[in-house]
Write a protein that holds these residues in place. Structure first.
Motif, PDB file in Angstrom:
ATOM      1  N   ALA A  97      -8.082   4.292  -4.942  1.00  0.00           N
ATOM      2  CA  ALA A  97      -6.951   3.357  -4.897  1.00  0.00           C
ATOM      3  C   ALA A  97      -5.803   3.851  -5.775  1.00  0.00           C
ATOM      4  O   ALA A  97      -4.629   3.751  -5.395  1.00  0.00           O
ATOM      5  CB  ALA A  97      -7.400   1.964  -5.343  1.00  0.00           C
ATOM      6  N   ARG A  98      -6.146   4.405  -6.921  1.00  0.00           N
ATOM      7  CA  ARG A  98      -5.107   4.948  -7.805  1.00  0.00           C
ATOM      8  C   ARG A  98      -4.418   6.139  -7.150  1.00  0.00           C
ATOM      9  O   ARG A  98      -3.194   6.295  -7.247  1.00  0.00           O
ATOM     10  CB  ARG A  98      -5.740   5.353  -9.139  1.00  0.00           C
ATOM     11  N   ALA A  99      -5.182   6.980  -6.460  1.00  0.00           N
ATOM     12  CA  ALA A  99      -4.585   8.121  -5.757  1.00  0.00           C
ATOM     13  C   ALA A  99      -3.607   7.652  -4.697  1.00  0.00           C
ATOM     14  O   ALA A  99      -2.483   8.165  -4.583  1.00  0.00           O
ATOM     15  CB  ALA A  99      -5.684   8.977  -5.125  1.00  0.00           C
ATOM     16  N   TYR A 100      -3.996   6.648  -3.919  1.00  0.00           N
ATOM     17  CA  TYR A 100      -3.107   6.166  -2.863  1.00  0.00           C
ATOM     18  C   TYR A 100      -1.914   5.399  -3.428  1.00  0.00           C
ATOM     19  O   TYR A 100      -0.861   5.316  -2.781  1.00  0.00           O
ATOM     20  CB  TYR A 100      -3.885   5.343  -1.840  1.00  0.00           C
ATOM     21  N   ALA A 101      -2.045   4.856  -4.617  1.00  0.00           N
ATOM     22  CA  ALA A 101      -0.876   4.267  -5.272  1.00  0.00           C
ATOM     23  C   ALA A 101       0.166   5.344  -5.559  1.00  0.00           C
ATOM     24  O   ALA A 101       1.372   5.118  -5.418  1.00  0.00           O
ATOM     25  CB  ALA A 101      -1.290   3.561  -6.562  1.00  0.00           C
ATOM     26  N   VAL A 102      -0.300   6.540  -5.964  1.00  0.00           N
ATOM     27  CA  VAL A 102       0.619   7.664  -6.153  1.00  0.00           C
ATOM     28  C   VAL A 102       1.270   8.033  -4.829  1.00  0.00           C
ATOM     29  O   VAL A 102       2.489   8.200  -4.734  1.00  0.00           O
ATOM     30  CB  VAL A 102      -0.128   8.877  -6.749  1.00  0.00           C
ATOM     31  N   PHE A 103       0.456   8.170  -3.785  1.00  0.00           N
ATOM     32  CA  PHE A 103       0.975   8.605  -2.491  1.00  0.00           C
ATOM     33  C   PHE A 103       1.942   7.576  -1.895  1.00  0.00           C
ATOM     34  O   PHE A 103       2.934   7.937  -1.264  1.00  0.00           O
ATOM     35  CB  PHE A 103      -0.166   8.851  -1.512  1.00  0.00           C
ATOM     36  N   ASP A 104       1.650   6.283  -2.087  1.00  0.00           N
ATOM     37  CA  ASP A 104       2.423   5.230  -1.438  1.00  0.00           C
ATOM     38  C   ASP A 104       3.630   4.775  -2.250  1.00  0.00           C
ATOM     39  O   ASP A 104       4.621   4.321  -1.667  1.00  0.00           O
ATOM     40  CB  ASP A 104       1.543   3.997  -1.201  1.00  0.00           C
ATOM     41  N   SER A 105       3.544   4.851  -3.568  1.00  0.00           N
ATOM     42  CA  SER A 105       4.517   4.134  -4.391  1.00  0.00           C
ATOM     43  C   SER A 105       5.225   4.988  -5.428  1.00  0.00           C
ATOM     44  O   SER A 105       6.158   4.504  -6.076  1.00  0.00           O
ATOM     45  CB  SER A 105       3.820   2.974  -5.119  1.00  0.00           C
ATOM     46  N   GLU A 106       4.781   6.226  -5.626  1.00  0.00           N
ATOM     47  CA  GLU A 106       5.375   7.065  -6.655  1.00  0.00           C
ATOM     48  C   GLU A 106       5.843   8.377  -6.028  1.00  0.00           C
ATOM     49  O   GLU A 106       5.817   8.543  -4.810  1.00  0.00           O
ATOM     50  CB  GLU A 106       4.352   7.345  -7.760  1.00  0.00           C
ATOM     51  N   ARG A 107       6.291   9.291  -6.878  1.00  0.00           N
ATOM     52  CA  ARG A 107       6.566  10.626  -6.403  1.00  0.00           C
ATOM     53  C   ARG A 107       5.246  11.219  -5.914  1.00  0.00           C
ATOM     54  O   ARG A 107       4.292  11.354  -6.684  1.00  0.00           O
ATOM     55  CB  ARG A 107       7.143  11.481  -7.535  1.00  0.00           C
ATOM     56  N   PRO A 108       5.143  11.580  -4.626  1.00  0.00           N
ATOM     57  CA  PRO A 108       3.838  11.978  -4.081  1.00  0.00           C
ATOM     58  C   PRO A 108       3.440  13.382  -4.511  1.00  0.00           C
ATOM     59  O   PRO A 108       3.993  14.379  -4.050  1.00  0.00           O
ATOM     60  CB  PRO A 108       4.064  11.903  -2.561  1.00  0.00           C
ATOM     61  N   ARG A 109       2.440  13.437  -5.363  1.00  0.00           N
ATOM     62  CA  ARG A 109       1.955  14.714  -5.867  1.00  0.00           C
ATOM     63  C   ARG A 109       0.435  14.768  -5.714  1.00  0.00           C
ATOM     64  O   ARG A 109      -0.198  13.752  -5.411  1.00  0.00           O
ATOM     65  CB  ARG A 109       2.390  14.902  -7.320  1.00  0.00           C
TER      66      ARG A 109
END
Length: 536
Positions: free
Chosen positions: A148-160
């Motif tokens: 879930a934390r990984a997809y928060a990065v992909f969905d809501s932050e700079r995707p790295r």
């Protein structure tokens, strides 16, 4: 055979990924990932066998760039992680959503130095500097939180990229409860603050010579950016990652030309520059700093970009598409006189046409033949090679997600596996790889994966100048006697046939055009070797 119905951590993790929409993973099974692979049969996830973990990472990268979805790789402990680290670093540099799931040694042994198979002192620490985060799941129940934390990065932050290590005992342990359906998505990256939007609107509305620079962070904002460019009568430059954001024939399309003298001269005339979804890196500009004399307005998800090399007059922290749409809604609706901007872009194109050096003219002739036969919906994956460097600014991309290039990290060997991965991300699209002889040999083994897995067109155009051409030229320009730049190449045609490719070796540009056309009609992999002497 396991007779009980309790899911192991590895099985449950695969089910969870399927529920997040993962349809493809790239990797190589090993003794340390057996429990992870136990979960793949019946999961609906396709496994693509690569021939090296670096290839798995690059394929996942290409998949992500074309599809817009995170690319996923399964790799083993230790050497699998270090092999994949280059691909992770490339994805980090170019802001690509990559999920790397690896095993790691038993939890009881971590950090102990017992000499276990594939042991590293601290596997997480190896990838932490080149990922949004790197974490170790110390129990099966850690896995849903980490995904879930990984997809928060992909969905809501700079995707790295994200790297999650799972110890062998955690992969094999039965789960205490079924968390495989606990999908947590946080779509949307939000709007900038209203006050900052108002400041940006005022500066853009009052600008006499506004210009836009858009990057890979704005690939989903093409329509809004085209409208914003028209509304402001603002020429639109892109980074290499942003190629295709504006149709190349558009009167305001300045292209990815900020690596040329003509582009530098033009951007210096802007009194306001709107930089949206781009980190404005020197790898796009081929110089340390752009000659910006006007104010800079920046739209970015990464607040660190607002006061780095190009401190901005207005900082808009938010999503590129939402921000562009908000600016459009707030700007005066009256059309501005675009005549001067149209004329300036036309002048830029004329200056570029008159500025080609002899080597670039050779490249231009090749690229024109490619453009003639390239299918409308094709993508191009390019390696670090002189032909691609010219194509980065010269070749017209018709739409976003059609040009894949390892800009930031600049790693050799990217093109072939990235092109293969892109075929899985968009199987209906024909693919073209542009690769030099040096870069090709980094990852040529992945042609085995391509021939085994693909049944639609992927054309690999091998630009063979029998040299590490750019490095040779750089040495000569610095009055350094060339050393180590003239390798003895194998017989590429035999190598291609050994991997099951159709092989063509054109002896002229006319033959190149014919062979490319045939390659795009072939339901599989075609290796086209073009010698430097045949392109003159």
């Amino acid at each position: 055979m396991r007779n009980d119905k309790t899911l192991t951590g590895g099985q449950a993790l695969v089910r969870l990924l399927a529920n997040y929409g993962v349809d493809t993973v790239f990797g190589i099974p090993g003794v340390h990932t057996l429990e992870l692979y136990r979960g793949l049969p019946g999961s609906g996830i396709r496994h693509v066998l690569t021939r090296h973990e670096q290839g798995a990472g690059f394929m996942a990268d290409g998949y992500a760039r074309v599809s817009g979805k995170p690319g996923v790789a399964f790799i083993i402990t230790g050497p699998g992680v270090t092999n994949a680290a280059t691909a992770i670093g490339q994805a980090y540099a170019d802001s690509i959503p990559l999920l790397v799931i690896s095993s790691v040694n038993h939890t009881a042994s971590l950090g102990k130095g017992w000499g276990c198979l594939h042991e590293t002192q601290d596997q997480r620490a190896m990838t932490a500097p080149i990922s949004a985060f790197s974490a170790v799941a110390l129990s099966p129940e850690d896995l849903p939180e980490l995904i879930a934390r990984a997809y928060a990065v992909f969905d809501s932050e700079r995707p790295r990229p994200v790297h999650i290590s799972v110890p062998l005992d955690v992969l094999a342990a039965p789960i205490a409860r079924d968390w495989t359906a606990e999908v947590v998505r946080r779509p949307g990256r939000g709007l900038p603050a209203a006050a900052a939007l108002q400041q940006a609107v005022a500066k853009l509305a009052g600008a006499q010579r506004p210009m836009i620079i858009a990057g890979g962070g704005a690939l989903h904002a093409a329509e809004a950016l085209a409208a914003l460019s028209e509304r402001l009568a603002a020429p639109l430059f892109t980074s290499v990652a942003g190629k295709g954001l504006l149709a190349p024939q558009a009167a305001l399309a300045a292209g990815a030309t900020l690596c040329t003298q003509a582009g530098w001269d033009m951007i210096a005339e802007a009194d306001v520059v709107l930089a949206i979804g781009t980190e404005m890196a020197d790898t796009d500009y081929w110089r340390e700093r752009l000659p910006l004399s006007g104010e800079v307005i920046r739209v970015d998800l990464d607040a660190r970009k607002f006061n780095d090399f190009y401190p901005c007059a207005v900082a808009l922290l938010g999503d590129a598409k939402a921000s562009a749409e908000a600016l459009l809604a707030a700007l005066p609706g009256a059309a501005r006189d675009a005549g001067g901007a149209h004329a300036r872009v036309a002048q830029l194109r004329q200056q570029l046409e008159a500025s080609h050096a002899p080597l670039q003219l050779i490249h231009k002739a090749i690229l024109e033949r490619i453009a003639t036969v390239l299918p409308e919906n094709a993508f191009i994956a390019s390696d670090m090679t002189q032909l691609a460097y010219t194509a980065n600014y010269l070749f017209p991309s018709r739409a976003p997600r059609g040009w894949l290039h390892p800009t930031g990290y600049g790693t050799l060997g990217y093109g072939v596996p990235a092109g293969i991965g892109a075929k899985f991300g968009a199987p209906e699209r024909p693919g073209l790889v542009l690769v030099g002889d040096g870069g090709f040999l980094y990852t040529a083994q992945e042609l085995a994966t391509a021939s085994e897995e693909l049944d639609s067109p992927l054309v690999v155009l091998l630009w063979n100048n029998d040299a590490l051409g750019q490095i040779r030229d750089d040495m000569l320009s610095l009055d350094i006697e060339p050393v180590g730049v003239l390798p003895r190449n194998p017989d590429f045609a035999l190598l291609g046939r050994a991997y099951g490719c159709a092989v063509r070796q054109p002896q002229s540009l006319d033959e190149l055009e014919r062979d490319l056309r045939a390659g795009f009609a072939h339901p599989g992999v075609t290796l086209v070797e073009l010698k430097h002497a045949c392109a003159r």
